[in-house]
Design a protein around this motif. Sequence first.
Motif, PDB file in Angstrom:
ATOM      1  N   UNK A   1       0.830  -1.211   0.000  1.00 32.11           N
ATOM      2  CA  UNK A   1       0.000   0.000   0.000  1.00 32.11           C
ATOM      3  C   UNK A   1       0.858   1.252   0.000  1.00 32.11           C
ATOM      4  N   UNK A   2       1.960   1.199   0.764  1.00 36.89           N
ATOM      5  CA  UNK A   2       2.873   2.340   0.818  1.00 36.89           C
ATOM      6  C   UNK A   2       3.464   2.623  -0.560  1.00 36.89           C
ATOM      7  N   UNK A   3       3.805   1.581  -1.291  1.00 38.07           N
ATOM      8  CA  UNK A   3       4.350   1.769  -2.646  1.00 38.07           C
ATOM      9  C   UNK A   3       3.375   2.511  -3.532  1.00 38.07           C
ATOM     10  N   UNK A   4       2.108   2.180  -3.396  1.00 29.12           N
ATOM     11  CA  UNK A   4       1.089   2.792  -4.246  1.00 29.12           C
ATOM     12  C   UNK A   4       0.822   4.246  -3.858  1.00 29.12           C
ATOM     13  N   UNK A   5       1.066   4.591  -2.595  1.00 28.87           N
ATOM     14  CA  UNK A   5       0.723   5.926  -2.104  1.00 28.87           C
ATOM     15  C   UNK A   5       1.843   6.939  -2.338  1.00 28.87           C
TER      16      UNK A   5
END
Length: 338
Positions: free
Chosen positions: A333-337
């Motif tokens: 999720x962090x990668x996407x944000x």
Amino acid sequence: MKILLIGGTGTISSAITRQLAEGGHELWLLNRGNRKNEVPANVRQVICDINDEAEVMRQTGAEVFDAVCEFIGFLPSQVERDIRLFTGRTRQYVYISSASAYNKPAASHVITEGTTLANPYWEYSRNKIACEELLMRTYRETGFPVTIVRPSHTYCERGVPVSVHGPKGSWQVLKRMMEGKPVLVQGDGSSLWTLTWNEDFARGFIGLLGNPKAIGEAFQIMSDEQLTWNQVYQSVANALGVTFKPYYVSSEFLAAVSPKAYDFTGNLLGDKSVTVVFDCTKLKRAVPGFCATTRFDEGVRRCVAYLQSHPELQEEDPEFDAWCDRVIEVLEQAKQQI
């Protein structure tokens, strides 16, 4: 030789017990008897709590040993107890410390017995250092005949050595691999590590017993084979016949977000995430001909085969499994944000 092992049925000491028994030595084991059925028939068992000094004295009487070997001493108070029990009753006291006691990170990745002892990350290691210091001080002041042995990551058929696992051991990591799920690997998997088969360790250890070159000295006993953690996990996957799917996470992150029971601050930051290469020249001078002969890919195949044939050792850890999934989910999720 007449030898007393305090412990004698653990990962490291079980191989020593077997080899000493096969070698015709008069071997005594002092432990709680939890694995008494696995002990060779020609071994004398003293079943009691080592902390019950009166009972230990009652069962061992006035016996004098060529060597007393302490495998389950973790605190200075336990070493002080042994000094009380065995002063004047043994020609050699062998204390099993830990290579995790070496400074992390060391000034050089090549570790010798002279490498500084210091580990700010792991209380276990600091306690081992304190035990060593107490024993060497006693040797210098009274002549108590100590030998210190520092193993690194020693393994046997009862468990597959991996770096990131829960409190119930490595089986859940293997289960994830067999289910096609990614497994957590600290860093990028490129740091070097050393894994030693317990039967190899036992040969080096036994060579120090009754050895006059060993009194007042410390020795590390390891294989000469260094592997990256990627190679370690790939060997495990090969033994299982599955594809290795690593998910790389920094050791600092794992230590910061893991439950306290996982102790990744000590196990990773204070030990397994640091590249080390052990120089066993000192041991080989004291024990000519010593050589660890079991490659890890061979040893891990034995481990996997043994675990697969012993369902009672396949202890699942659903909480650790869910935690791994959560770590991966959050990082994805962090990668996407970003």
